[in-house]
Design a protein around this motif. Sequence first.
Motif, short mmCIF file in Angstrom:
data_model
loop_
_atom_site.label_atom_id
_atom_site.label_comp_id
_atom_site.label_asym_id
_atom_site.label_seq_id
_atom_site.Cartn_x
_atom_site.Cartn_y
_atom_site.Cartn_z
N TYR A 1 -36.25 -2.21 -2.21
CA TYR A 1 -36.91 -1.72 -3.62
C TYR A 1 -35.72 -1.11 -5.26
CZ TYR A 1 -40.10 -0.26 0.34
OH TYR A 1 -41.21 -0.93 0.99
N SER B 1 -37.25 4.14 -6.95
CA SER B 1 -37.30 5.61 -5.83
C SER B 1 -38.14 5.96 -7.22
CB SER B 1 -37.10 5.67 -4.53
OG SER B 1 -37.52 6.26 -4.23
N ARG C 1 -40.96 9.76 -7.54
CA ARG C 1 -42.51 10.78 -6.72
C ARG C 1 -43.55 10.39 -7.09
NH1 ARG C 1 -38.96 15.86 -5.60
NH2 ARG C 1 -37.28 14.73 -5.99
N LYS C 2 -44.66 10.95 -6.17
CA LYS C 2 -46.11 10.44 -6.87
C LYS C 2 -45.90 11.52 -8.56
CE LYS C 2 -51.15 11.59 -4.76
NZ LYS C 2 -50.70 12.72 -3.81
N GLU D 1 -40.26 2.57 -4.94
CA GLU D 1 -40.78 3.17 -4.17
C GLU D 1 -41.55 4.38 -4.38
OE1 GLU D 1 -37.89 5.12 -1.19
OE2 GLU D 1 -39.27 5.13 -0.49
N ILE D 2 -43.04 4.51 -3.85
CA ILE D 2 -43.31 6.11 -4.45
C ILE D 2 -43.39 6.87 -3.41
CG2 ILE D 2 -45.46 6.84 -5.45
CD1 ILE D 2 -44.06 5.28 -7.41
N VAL D 3 -42.71 7.62 -3.04
CA VAL D 3 -42.24 8.52 -2.41
C VAL D 3 -43.73 10.13 -2.35
CG1 VAL D 3 -41.11 10.89 -1.01
CG2 VAL D 3 -39.89 8.79 -2.25
N THR E 1 -44.54 9.30 3.84
CA THR E 1 -45.38 8.63 3.06
C THR E 1 -44.53 8.28 2.22
OG1 THR E 1 -47.12 9.77 4.48
CG2 THR E 1 -47.46 8.19 2.94
N SER E 2 -44.34 7.15 2.02
CA SER E 2 -43.72 6.51 0.84
C SER E 2 -45.10 5.04 0.64
CB SER E 2 -43.04 5.65 0.97
OG SER E 2 -42.10 6.68 0.65
#
Lengths: 149, 155
Positions: free
Chosen positions: B5, B8, B10-11, B29-31, B36-37
């Motif tokens: 990726y 990374s 966060r939401k 990547e959206i953590v 869950t990602s």
Amino acid sequence: MIAFERINARNLHLLDSFESTPDPPHWVNEVEEIAYGPGAAAAMLDDEVVGWLIYDDEDLIGVAIHRPESATRHAELLHIVCVRYAERNKHRGRALLERLLPHVRAHSDFDYVVWLVHPDNSPMNTVSANVTDDPPQVDRRGNLLYVWP
Amino acid sequence: MARDYTMSFRKSDLRKPEVVEKALEGPVEIVVDVQTSLVLLPLQRHENTEQIRRLTQTYLATIAALGHDDVSPLILGDVGFIADWPPDERAAFAVGFGEALAESLRTNDPAPALGYVRIMGTRRPSIERPSTPWDPEEHNALLPERVRAAAPPRR
């Protein structure tokens, strides 16, 4: 600078980028249909059929297909030379043929290369006459037969 | 397994322009939470991957069919045209399909494998040009004597 790359499984798809001639005469349509499809497929499956992508520097400008002339098998038949529609009329036909003919001979088992040109294909007839010593022979359909060298 | 990726996030970062910019360069990547990602990537890249996955299934069906004399075109899907090919040509087709598919996988571009399948599907017994067919009897007679008398093949 004209250069050639043998058609193979990794580059075969490049023929999909070749545009068809708008409203072509039937003999152009035949050549394009074979060159961009079954002719290229034959070059992948038939050991005697050889296909080349033709480049001018980095630009992909055409395709050529050759195979041994049947029957006497004393010459290589340049079966198709097809310059893509967008790359025609750029006055490089002679340079292309002068590079292609020795290349074809070098990748065949024969000393001579022969090819047939439709009588209405003026550009190819002109450059063919310019690169051959013998006058072309005319067959019963009116097609012109050239021999090199 | 290595994860590839670009970055990374966060939401809560999803509204930041940077997230989209980076996603256009490569998957990010959206953590969402510890377990869950999500993955954000260009739609075209995703569609290319899906198309190559389907081509890979077709390739595997092709390989599986090599050992069988009687194969249904339905099982072969997009390459059903090889069902009635001679075994040696089917095998040659499979080798080329593998090479084209490898190129598609390397570039994440389905075009090499798709083009290979399309063009090979046009195969026909003769590639003669209807308007300018080579007639051995007629055309050999028209050739200069030096050609007709040429030595047999050099190799």
